[in-house]
Design an enzyme around this catalytic site. Structure first.
Site, PDB file in Angstrom:
ATOM      1  CE  LYS A   1       3.971  14.657  -8.756  1.00 41.42           C
ATOM      2  NZ  LYS A   1       4.345  13.673  -7.697  1.00 41.42           N
TER       3      LYS A   1
ATOM      4  CE  LYS B   1      19.393  10.627 -10.898  1.00 34.87           C
ATOM      5  NZ  LYS B   1      18.635   9.831 -11.872  1.00 34.87           N
TER       6      LYS B   1
ATOM      7  CG  MET C   1      11.356   4.075 -16.441  1.00 38.79           C
ATOM      8  SD  MET C   1      11.522   5.828 -16.022  1.00 38.79           S
ATOM      9  CE  MET C   1      10.367   6.536 -17.103  1.00 38.79           C
TER      10      MET C   1
ATOM     11  N   GLY D   1       6.461  11.707 -11.815  1.00 37.43           N
ATOM     12  CA  GLY D   1       7.475  12.196 -10.888  1.00 37.43           C
ATOM     13  C   GLY D   1       8.777  12.517 -11.622  1.00 37.43           C
TER      14      GLY D   1
HETATM   15  P1  ATR Z   1      10.670   9.385  -8.883  1.00 32.37           P
HETATM   16  O1  ATR Z   1      11.830  10.332  -8.825  1.00 32.37           O
HETATM   17  O2  ATR Z   1      11.009   7.941  -8.679  1.00 32.37           O
HETATM   18  O3  ATR Z   1       9.832   9.585 -10.113  1.00 32.37           O
HETATM   19  P2  ATR Z   1       8.693  10.830  -7.371  1.00 32.37           P
HETATM   20  O4  ATR Z   1       9.093  12.118  -8.020  1.00 32.37           O
HETATM   21  O5  ATR Z   1       8.384  10.810  -5.923  1.00 32.37           O
HETATM   22  O6  ATR Z   1       9.785   9.724  -7.588  1.00 32.37           O
HETATM   23  O7  ATR Z   1       7.422  10.253  -8.182  1.00 32.37           O
HETATM   24  C1  ATR Z   1       6.825   9.055  -7.844  1.00 32.37           C
HETATM   25  C2  ATR Z   1       5.744   8.699  -8.886  1.00 32.37           C
HETATM   26  O8  ATR Z   1       5.179   7.424  -8.539  1.00 32.37           O
HETATM   27  C3  ATR Z   1       4.588   9.669  -8.926  1.00 32.37           C
HETATM   28  O9  ATR Z   1       4.046   9.678 -10.222  1.00 32.37           O
HETATM   29  C4  ATR Z   1       3.619   9.041  -7.921  1.00 32.37           C
HETATM   30  O10 ATR Z   1       2.284   9.415  -8.091  1.00 32.37           O
HETATM   31  P3  ATR Z   1       1.741  10.804  -7.399  1.00 32.37           P
HETATM   32  O11 ATR Z   1       2.303  11.916  -8.242  1.00 32.37           O
HETATM   33  O12 ATR Z   1       0.273  10.694  -7.471  1.00 32.37           O
HETATM   34  O13 ATR Z   1       2.291  10.794  -5.988  1.00 32.37           O
HETATM   35  C5  ATR Z   1       3.773   7.597  -8.290  1.00 32.37           C
HETATM   36  N1  ATR Z   1       3.345   6.681  -7.220  1.00 32.37           N
HETATM   37  C6  ATR Z   1       3.975   6.415  -6.056  1.00 32.37           C
HETATM   38  N2  ATR Z   1       3.294   5.500  -5.342  1.00 32.37           N
HETATM   39  C7  ATR Z   1       2.191   5.173  -6.082  1.00 32.37           C
HETATM   40  C8  ATR Z   1       1.101   4.278  -5.905  1.00 32.37           C
HETATM   41  N3  ATR Z   1       0.998   3.516  -4.813  1.00 32.37           N
HETATM   42  N4  ATR Z   1       0.177   4.180  -6.903  1.00 32.37           N
HETATM   43  C9  ATR Z   1       0.279   4.942  -8.009  1.00 32.37           C
HETATM   44  N5  ATR Z   1       1.298   5.820  -8.240  1.00 32.37           N
HETATM   45  C10 ATR Z   1       2.234   5.926  -7.291  1.00 32.37           C
END
Ligand code: ATR
Length: 274
Positions: free
Chosen positions: A159, A68, A216, A132
Site C-alpha cells: 500500500k 469522504k 495526525m 491509508g
Molecule cells: P485512515 O483513513 O485513518 O488512514 P485506513 O485507510 O484504514 O484509515 O488506514 C489505516 C492505516 O493505519 C494503514 O496504514 C494501516 O496499515 P495497513 O495498511 O497495513 O493496514 C495502519 N494501521 C492500522 N492499525 C495498525 C497497527 N496496529 N499497526 C500498524 N499500522 C496500523
C-alpha cells in the site's frame, strides 16, 4: 428578509464533531452571519441527504467519516488536491447550482506544522507512518513544500508502494516497511490508525532523536506517538488538534473568502480537552 447561509458537517456518527463549535467561533470572530450544524446522514443515504440540503439552498458542507469517498463521487468538479487525495472534505454549492469538491486536510496539516509550530518542511527529510486515507490526503500539499525526501512506511508495504507511485510526479517519495527505516529523519508524521488503540508501529530504536514528531491524531493527553518522541529525545512533538482547526479555517476561507485567526480557536478547544 435574506435567509441565513447554511452549512453542515456531515458524517455518521456526527454528534461528537467539533466542527460546529469551530465554525461558530470563526463566524463570531469574522462577523459572518452563518448557520453551521451537524447532520447525521444515513449510512446508505449520503447522496439523498446532500441533494436535500443543497436543494434547500445549503451553501456548503464539511464531510467526514465515512462519507469522504462518496463526497468525491457526489461533486460535479474537484480541485486538483481533492482528486490527488482521493477524498473530499469540503463541498461548495456554486452560483450555477453545481457542486465543487475540495480537500483541506493536507493544507491544514502543512499550515499547522509550518506556521503555528514553526517547523521546517522545505528541504527536510520526512518520514510518514501509515499509508491509508489519512496519509493519502496530505501527500500532495506536503510534497508541494519541497521536502528533500518523503519516505512512506507501512505495515502493508504494497500500500505504501502504491502511494509512492501515485505521487512520484510531485516529488521524491519512496516506500517501505517499518523495519527498513533508516535514521536521520527531520520530521516524522504519524498517520496510522494504530494510535487510536493506543498502539505504535514497531519503530527502530533511536529514530526519533532530534526529530520533530507530528501526530495526525489528538487527545486530552500527549498521544502514544508523542510520548514515544519524547522518550526518543525528539526536538519537539505535537498532536493533530491544530490540523483539525486549520483544515476548518481553509474550508471557511473557501466558503466565506475570509481567513479566521486560528490561534484563539485552537486555545479554546485545547482548554476544553483538558
Ligand atoms: P485512515 O483513513 O485513518 O488512514 P485506513 O485507510 O484504514 O484509515 O488506514 C489505516 C492505516 O493505519 C494503514 O496504514 C494501516 O496499515 P495497513 O495498511 O497495513 O493496514 C495502519 N494501521 C492500522 N492499525 C495498525 C497497527 N496496529 N499497526 C500498524 N499500522 C496500523
Amino acid at each position: 428578509m435574506t435567509a441565513i447561509d447554511q452549512y453542515r458537517v456531515v458524517g455518521n456518527p456526527i454528534a461528537h464533531s467539533k466542527s460546529p463549535q469551530i465554525h461558530r467561533l470563526f463566524a463570531a470572530q469574522t462577523g459572518q452571519a452563518i448557520n453551521y450544524k451537524a447532520l447525521c446522514a444515513p449510512l446508505d443515504g449520503f447522496a439523498g441527504s446532500m441533494d436535500e440540503f443543497f436543494a434547500d439552498l445549503g451553501c456548503g458542507a464539511n464531510i467526514t467519516v465515512p462519507f469522504k469517498l462518496e463526497a468525491m463521487a457526489y461533486a460535479d468538479q474537484l480541485s486538483e488536491r481533492a482528486s490527488r487525495a482521493g477524498a473530499v472534505n469540503t463541498l461548495v454549492r456554486r452560483e450555477d447550482g453545481s457542486i465543487f469538491g475540495d480537500n483541506t486536510d493536507g493544507i491544514g496539516m502543512v499550515r499547522d506544522i509550518r506556521q503555528r509550530l514553526g517547523w521546517t518542511i522545505g528541504a527536510a527529510r520526512v518520514l510518514i507512518l501509515g499509508a491509508g486515507g489519512a496519509v493519502r490526503g496530505v501527500l500532495a500539499p506536503l510534497l508541494a513544500e519541497a521536502p528533500a525526501e518523503v519516505y512512506i512506511a507501512n505495515r502493508t508495504v504494497a500500500k505504501a508502494a502504491q502511494l509512492a507511485d501515485a505521487f512520484a510526479d510531485l516529488g521524491p517519495v519512496r516506500a517501505g516497511g517499518f523495519g527498513d527505516i533508516e535514521p536521520g529523519y527531520d520530521l516524522i508524521i504519524n498517520g496510522t490508525a494504530a494510535s487510536l488503540a493506543g498502539e505504535l508501529p514497531p519503530l527502530p530504536a533511536g529514530l526519533g532523536a532530534g526529530a520533530h514528531c507530528y501526530d495526525m491524531m489528538y487527545g486530552a493527553k500527549p498521544t502514544v506517538f508523542m510520548q514515544w518522541g519524547q522518550q526518543q529525545g525528539a526536538a519537539a512533538s505535537a498532536d493533530g488538534l491544530g490540523m483539525l482547526v486549520e483544515q476548518a479555517a481553509e474550508s471557511f476561507y473557501i466558503w466565506r473568502d475570509q481567513r479566521p485567526d486560528t490561534a484563539p480557536v485552537m486555545a479554546a478547544l485545547r482548554a476544553e480537552l483538558i
